[in-house]
Design an enzyme around this catalytic site. Structure first.
Site, PDB file in Angstrom:
ATOM      1  N   ARG A 160     -11.267   3.580 -27.382  1.00 48.07           N
ATOM      2  CA  ARG A 160     -11.796   3.624 -26.097  1.00 48.07           C
ATOM      3  C   ARG A 160     -11.579   4.899 -25.168  1.00 48.07           C
ATOM      4  NH1 ARG A 160     -13.471   0.605 -28.954  1.00 48.07           N
ATOM      5  NH2 ARG A 160     -13.821  -1.650 -28.536  1.00 48.07           N
ATOM      6  N   SER A 239     -15.786  -6.184 -21.140  1.00 54.74           N
ATOM      7  CA  SER A 239     -14.323  -6.248 -21.023  1.00 54.74           C
ATOM      8  C   SER A 239     -13.822  -5.435 -20.012  1.00 54.74           C
ATOM      9  CB  SER A 239     -13.925  -5.680 -22.467  1.00 54.74           C
ATOM     10  OG  SER A 239     -14.120  -6.543 -23.435  1.00 54.74           O
ATOM     11  N   GLU A 343     -10.758  -0.883 -17.863  1.00 56.84           N
ATOM     12  CA  GLU A 343     -11.741  -0.092 -18.897  1.00 56.84           C
ATOM     13  C   GLU A 343     -12.812   0.629 -18.113  1.00 56.84           C
ATOM     14  OE1 GLU A 343     -14.623  -0.556 -22.600  1.00 56.84           O
ATOM     15  OE2 GLU A 343     -12.844  -1.891 -22.486  1.00 56.84           O
TER      16      GLU A 343
END
Length: 351
Positions: A160, A239, A343
């Site tokens: 990520r 998420s 995130e």
């Protein structure tokens, strides 16, 4: 290039949250994108880049500057080589590659947002990451004042993360190039256990790419991870937290906390990363810290379908969302000594 003033930004985000921008530009060509960025840089105007808005948390006060919405279009397929303009809708692009019989991104179906955002986050799900198929990223380098082409190795991809995320004010992604696989209509090897179970195959097996895509879409929809304007569980950024990656010593300390809290027979999800660190599950941590599906009593709550998604139930403000996020972060830290990291990108606010 369309220009609006005091323009609402909430409708451009999947959270449907955030105040207005002083000015909103919508660019439909690479040249328009570059021109808008150069103008902002030359005048010292704060600049916010917006793609699909699926990874943005914008403060209630909005953005005092120029918001640039990238709405470029371009899908070029040459054999197994794919080039996408940054503004292309990612989920549509995945569907078209599957229709063409190509493998490599079929398990990334249903992920909201635009193609230009995928290398920034190194978007991944169900056993695939875009870094495995990206060959080059074409971006405007604001520091150099020119358009550059970065090969995969120069993108510094990790979980990520990427060079683009590490330097958010330097690069503006214009195009993304991929090399897919001609597997005669079959998928790439299925690597994610949940996907394999849903397909009734073993990890490493291949299935028709269309079947893999449809299965992932069903799995995502069951977790509220496919956009649906009538389903508040999808008014989210997917998420909200990344899965923690802990050094081995920190993981052992964490494991002791788990045993103290939940009992010696409880073992958290763990995936060694091969570099002496261990990745564990943010969703598991949130749930075991007491934040179950549907948690919350206000207009921002945890999804009723997935503990990793924080959602706007229709009347939330960004502050409502952040209050919930902070409560979850503090609760997980108190329970297990692990600090969750958000995130989504925050604009004008922070946890």
């Amino acid at each position: 290039m369309q220009e609006l003033h005091d323009a609402p930004l909430a409708p451009l985000t999947t959270f449907r949250l955030g105040g207005p921008a002083t000015r909103l530009l919508t660019a439909t060509t690479d040249d328009e994108v570059v021109a808008a960025v150069r103008e902002a840089d030359a005048t010292g105007t704060p600049l916010l880049i917006i793609g699909g808005g699926s990874n943005l948390v914008i403060g209630d006060k909005g953005f005092d500057g120029t918001a640039l919405r990238i709405a470029t279009r371009g899908f070029t397929l040459d054999g197994t080589r794919l080039e996408l303009a940054a503004g292309e809708v990612w989920s549509d692009a995945v569907a078209r590659t599957v229709e063409a019989g190509l493998a490599g991104i079929e398990c990334l179906a249903g992920i909201p947002g635009s193609a230009g955002a995928t290398p920034i986050q190194n978007v991944g799900a169900y056993g695939q990451e875009v870094s495995a198929t990206i060959t080059e990223v074409v971006a405007y380098d604001r520091r150099a004042g020119e358009t550059v082409t970065l090969p995969n190795a120069a993108c510094d991809f990790s979980y990520r993360h990427s060079r683009f995320k590490a330097h958010p004010d330097r690069f503006v992604v214009l195009r993304v190039r991929f090399r897919l696989e001609d597997a005669q209509g079959m998928s790439a090897p299925i690597r994610y256990a949940e996907t394999a179970r849903a397909l009734g195959v073993e990890p490493g097996d291949r299935v028709p790419a269309a079947t893999a895509r449809e299965t992932v879409l069903r799995l995502r929809a069951g977790k509220g991870m496919v956009l649906d304007p009538d389903d508040h569980d999808t008014w989210s950024a997917g998420s909200f937290f990344t899965n923690p990656i802990l050094p081995e010593a920190a993981y052992e300390t964490f494991l002791a906390r788990v045993h103290d809290r939940l009992g010696p027979d409880v073992t958290p999800p763990a995936w060694p990363t091969g570099d002496g660190r261990v990745k564990t599950s943010a969703a598991w941590l949130i749930d075991k810290a007491g934040f179950t599906k549907g948690y919350g009593s206000g207009p921002a709550r945890i999804s009723t379908k997935h503990t990793l998604a924080l959602t706007n139930r229709g009347q939330a403000t960004t502050e409502d969302l952040l209050a919930l996020a902070r409560e979850v972060v503090a609760g997980v830290r108190d329970a297990f000594g692990v600090t969750l990291v958000n995130e989504p990108v925050t604009v004008g606010v922070s946890l």
